[in-house]
Write a protein that holds these residues in place. Structure first.
Motif, PDB file in Angstrom:
ATOM      1  N   LYS A 166      -2.090  -5.625   3.428  1.00 35.88           N
ATOM      2  CA  LYS A 166      -2.139  -4.343   4.125  1.00 35.88           C
ATOM      3  C   LYS A 166      -3.468  -3.619   3.961  1.00 35.88           C
ATOM      4  O   LYS A 166      -3.609  -2.465   4.376  1.00 35.88           O
ATOM      5  N   THR A 197      -9.043   7.979  -7.047  1.00 31.49           N
ATOM      6  CA  THR A 197      -7.724   8.140  -6.465  1.00 31.49           C
ATOM      7  C   THR A 197      -7.782   7.932  -4.938  1.00 31.49           C
ATOM      8  O   THR A 197      -8.725   8.360  -4.290  1.00 31.49           O
ATOM      9  N   THR A 199      -8.218   5.121  -3.288  1.00 26.96           N
ATOM     10  CA  THR A 199      -9.086   4.062  -2.759  1.00 26.96           C
ATOM     11  C   THR A 199      -8.302   2.794  -2.401  1.00 26.96           C
ATOM     12  O   THR A 199      -8.865   1.876  -1.824  1.00 26.96           O
ATOM     13  N   GLU A 202      -3.271   0.500  -5.589  1.00 34.87           N
ATOM     14  CA  GLU A 202      -1.923  -0.053  -5.591  1.00 34.87           C
ATOM     15  C   GLU A 202      -1.741  -1.087  -4.474  1.00 34.87           C
ATOM     16  O   GLU A 202      -1.113  -2.127  -4.656  1.00 34.87           O
ATOM     17  N   LEU A 203      -2.340  -0.784  -3.333  1.00 34.33           N
ATOM     18  CA  LEU A 203      -2.278  -1.714  -2.206  1.00 34.33           C
ATOM     19  C   LEU A 203      -2.893  -3.060  -2.590  1.00 34.33           C
ATOM     20  O   LEU A 203      -2.366  -4.126  -2.265  1.00 34.33           O
ATOM     21  N   PHE A 351      -6.659   1.843  12.616  1.00 30.54           N
ATOM     22  CA  PHE A 351      -5.453   1.286  11.989  1.00 30.54           C
ATOM     23  C   PHE A 351      -4.401   2.382  11.783  1.00 30.54           C
ATOM     24  O   PHE A 351      -3.220   2.195  12.094  1.00 30.54           O
ATOM     25  N   VAL A 384      -9.208   7.031   0.933  1.00 30.08           N
ATOM     26  CA  VAL A 384      -8.446   6.568   2.098  1.00 30.08           C
ATOM     27  C   VAL A 384      -7.166   7.380   2.284  1.00 30.08           C
ATOM     28  O   VAL A 384      -6.744   7.654   3.402  1.00 30.08           O
ATOM     29  N   GLU A 388      -6.056   8.995   5.740  1.00 22.34           N
ATOM     30  CA  GLU A 388      -4.758   8.674   6.322  1.00 22.34           C
ATOM     31  C   GLU A 388      -3.970   9.938   6.675  1.00 22.34           C
ATOM     32  O   GLU A 388      -3.417  10.042   7.765  1.00 22.34           O
TER      33      GLU A 388
HETATM   34  N1  LIG Z   1      -8.093  -0.465   2.859  1.00 21.93           N
HETATM   35  C1  LIG Z   1      -6.964   0.170   3.214  1.00 21.93           C
HETATM   36  N2  LIG Z   1      -6.337  -0.166   4.367  1.00 21.93           N
HETATM   37  C2  LIG Z   1      -5.208   0.467   4.750  1.00 21.93           C
HETATM   38  N3  LIG Z   1      -4.623   1.451   4.052  1.00 21.93           N
HETATM   39  C3  LIG Z   1      -5.194   1.833   2.899  1.00 21.93           C
HETATM   40  C4  LIG Z   1      -6.389   1.208   2.413  1.00 21.93           C
HETATM   41  N4  LIG Z   1      -6.719   1.785   1.238  1.00 21.93           N
HETATM   42  C5  LIG Z   1      -5.789   2.720   0.990  1.00 21.93           C
HETATM   43  N5  LIG Z   1      -4.862   2.753   1.984  1.00 21.93           N
HETATM   44  C6  LIG Z   1      -3.721   3.688   2.077  1.00 21.93           C
HETATM   45  O1  LIG Z   1      -4.115   4.870   1.398  1.00 21.93           O
HETATM   46  C7  LIG Z   1      -3.064   5.366   0.577  1.00 21.93           C
HETATM   47  C8  LIG Z   1      -3.494   5.365  -0.871  1.00 21.93           C
HETATM   48  O2  LIG Z   1      -3.590   4.039  -1.354  1.00 21.93           O
HETATM   49  P1  LIG Z   1      -3.166   3.646  -2.846  1.00 21.93           P
HETATM   50  O3  LIG Z   1      -3.164   2.164  -2.955  1.00 21.93           O
HETATM   51  O4  LIG Z   1      -1.922   4.368  -3.244  1.00 21.93           O
HETATM   52  O5  LIG Z   1      -4.413   4.248  -3.641  1.00 21.93           O
HETATM   53  P2  LIG Z   1      -4.622   4.463  -5.193  1.00 21.93           P
HETATM   54  O6  LIG Z   1      -3.560   3.669  -5.901  1.00 21.93           O
HETATM   55  O7  LIG Z   1      -5.992   3.955  -5.457  1.00 21.93           O
HETATM   56  O8  LIG Z   1      -4.518   5.935  -5.430  1.00 21.93           O
HETATM   57  C9  LIG Z   1      -1.867   4.468   0.844  1.00 21.93           C
HETATM   58  O9  LIG Z   1      -1.068   5.056   1.837  1.00 21.93           O
HETATM   59  C10 LIG Z   1      -2.479   3.190   1.347  1.00 21.93           C
HETATM   60  O10 LIG Z   1      -1.600   2.535   2.203  1.00 21.93           O
END
Ligand SMILES: Nc1ncnc2c1ncn2[C@@H]1O[C@H](COP(=O)(O)OP(=O)(O)O)[C@@H](O)[C@H]1O
Ligand SMILES: [Mg+2]
Length: 482
Positions: A166, A197, A199, A202-203, A351, A384, A388
């Motif tokens: 994703k 935070t 970035t 988790e994804l 996206f 991101v 979003e």
């Molecule tokens: N490269 C990416 N492509 C699509 N969605 C992203 C991307 N990076 C972050 N997101 C979206 O941004 C939000 C934050 O991502 P997350 O993984 O929770 O970040 P973190 O854990 O670093 O705080 C989520 O909704 C995730 O789906």
């Protein structure tokens, strides 16, 4: 949309005959990945975690003809090709699910491996063709539209962007990172993911899990931020009944629940020194000792940890154990802030528009170049995640069937000087430093005045100048309205 050479087929079924036929039928194709989910809930989680191309749903596993994984996927993942499989005697019962899900095919069991192989191949081809057709039609529509839509970076049919499950990206920085992440995924080493935070840590962790040999086992997530040691201990290692007041039943703990799989430890920098010791022990030998028990148990779990604080600095300051740090970073991946990879902003924007245009119930076809320029000029402290939510909001505000415009963006985007190349231009025209700086200043001032239609107090605010300060610059550069 998919990565060259990898097509994921998600089979939702508890029917062993169907599952083995699917395994047998698809095993010859190295570019297929087969993922099995036993129920709708697991299937929904897989759809959210990994990039699925075809969903084959055994209707014997769903119990609601109106609302099930197949009907919901139509809305939540419209790009995924949907196939319904059923028993012949359920034709009537299933007709509603088939209709509501707009399934591409509806077939009766038993299916042979060869039938499945051919059906999957043709369905994926068909799906890819209709995807390309959709994108091309959309582009044609844009090209016959007003001149306000300047040339855009092409990111559709001809490619131009990539995806790791994703995670969407176009920048070289992310491409390099994903190469590393793919390497990390196939080893069984712990992974440490650093990044601010939002970035996408988790994804990325989920993408790594679903590209590892542990794909068929669970991934569990634990946020370690601001947790008491005792709570964290019982979440991860479990507890026995009576271990503390309120512990009315045994608790398994995530490490054992994820046995064979992965545990994602978010905000690892927050754990206390004494809990760091427990984690270290777990990483060294997989030992799990539930709270209140003296039995030593074991769990085979891969750890992916994330931190939005630079862990090495904390180690150097003595705030984080060095031995644990080295254990955690079997592989170390660092996701750059969004402002340091602005090439990702347009593809992420598109996206997210696709993602939310359907959900909010209004169709938005895209974004104007000037609005995109604004988005690209912002600093994104929330990375991101911030982009979003901005797009989700803008999609809701944009005119039905139209484009997102500057007016749909929130106030933080108003005060941006959208002139990414102005500095470079001023420099290229040469002269002394003072001349270059003045040219740059003049352009920035003109930009702000134009944007606020010569409302001098607003322009002064945006530039951080007093009204008198701005008036002086107007006089000095001989600027005038129109
Ligand atoms: N490269 C990416 N492509 C699509 N969605 C992203 C991307 N990076 C972050 N997101 C979206 O941004 C939000 C934050 O991502 P997350 O993984 O929770 O970040 P973190 O854990 O670093 O705080 C989520 O909704 C995730 O789906
Ligand atoms: Mg997070």
């Amino acid at each position: 949309m998919h990565l060259a050479g990898e097509l994921t087929i998600l089979v939702v079924s508890r029917d062993d005959a169907l599952i083995s036929a699917a395994r047998a039928g698809l095993k010859e194709r190295a570019d297929y990945r087969l993922v099995i989910a036993e129920d709708g809930k697991t299937a929904q989680e897989r759809l959210n975690d990994i990039e699925v191309h075809l969903l084959l749903c055994d209707l014997d596993t769903v119990d609601d003809a109106q609302d099930n994984i197949l009907t919901r996927a139509r809305v939540s993942h419209p790009g995924v090709c949907r196939i319904a499989v059923s028993s012949q005697n359920r034709d009537d019962a299933d007709s509603e699910a088939v209709r509501r899900s707009a399934a591409y095919l509806y077939l009766f069991k038993p299916l042979t491996p060869h039938q499945i192989a051919l059906m999957v191949k043709r369905s994926l081809e068909m799906n890819e063709l209709s995807r390309r057709h959709r994108l091309l039609s959309r582009e044609l529509k844009i090209s016959v539209d007003d001149q306000i839509f300047e040339e855009r970076v092409d990111m559709s049919v001809k490619g131009g962007y990539s995806q790791f499950e994703k995670l969407v990206y176009a920048s070289a920085k992310m491409a390099d990172l994903i190469v590393e992440a793919r390497k990390a995924a196939v080893t069984d080493l712990p992974v440490l993911i650093e990044g601010d935070t939002g970035t996408g840590k988790e994804l990325l962790a989920r993408a790594i899990h679903f590209n590892s040999t542990r794909v068929d086992s669970p991934i569990h997530v634990q946020n370690c931020g601001g947790m008491l040691d005792s709570t964290l201990h019982s979440e991860l290692f479990g507890h026995v009944r009576g271990a503390y007041t309120g512990a009315t039943a045994d608790r398994l703990g995530l490490f054992r629940a994820a046995d064979g799989g992965t545990v994602f430890l978010d905000e690892i920098s927050d754990v206390s020194p004494s809990f760091q010791v427990s984690l270290l022990r777990f990483l060294q030998n997989g030992e799990v000792k539930p709270l209140g028990s003296d039995k030593l148990l074991h769990a085979n779990v891969r750890i992916i940890a994330a931190s939005n604080r630079p862990l090495l600095e904390m180690v150097e300051k003595g705030e984080f154990r060095r031995d644990l740090y080295y254990r955690l970073k079997g592989f170390s991946l660092s996701i750059p802030a969004l402002r340091d990879r602005r090439e990702d902003i347009p593809v992420l924007t598109d996206f997210f528009i696709e993602k939310y245009a359907g959900v909010v119930g209004r169709r938005v076809i895209g974004i104007t170049q000037s609005a995109l320029d604004r988005l690209q000029a912002h600093q994104y402290p929330g990375n991101v995640r911030e982009l979003e939510s901005e797009i989700r909001r803008a999609v809701a505000l944009a005119e039905n069937g139209g484009y997102i415009t500057e007016r749909n963006l929130s106030a933080v985007f108003d005060n941006l000087v959208v002139a990414p190349d102005v500095g470079q231009q001023a420099e290229m025209e040469g002269g002394t430093l003072k001349e270059m700086v003045e040219r740059l200043e003049q352009r920035v001032v003109v930009g702000a005045l134009t944007r606020f239609r010569w409302n001098q107090s607003k322009a002064a605010d945006a530039l951080g100048l007093s009204r008198v300060g701005l008036a002086n610059k107007i006089k000095r550069y001989g600027l005038h309205d129109g």
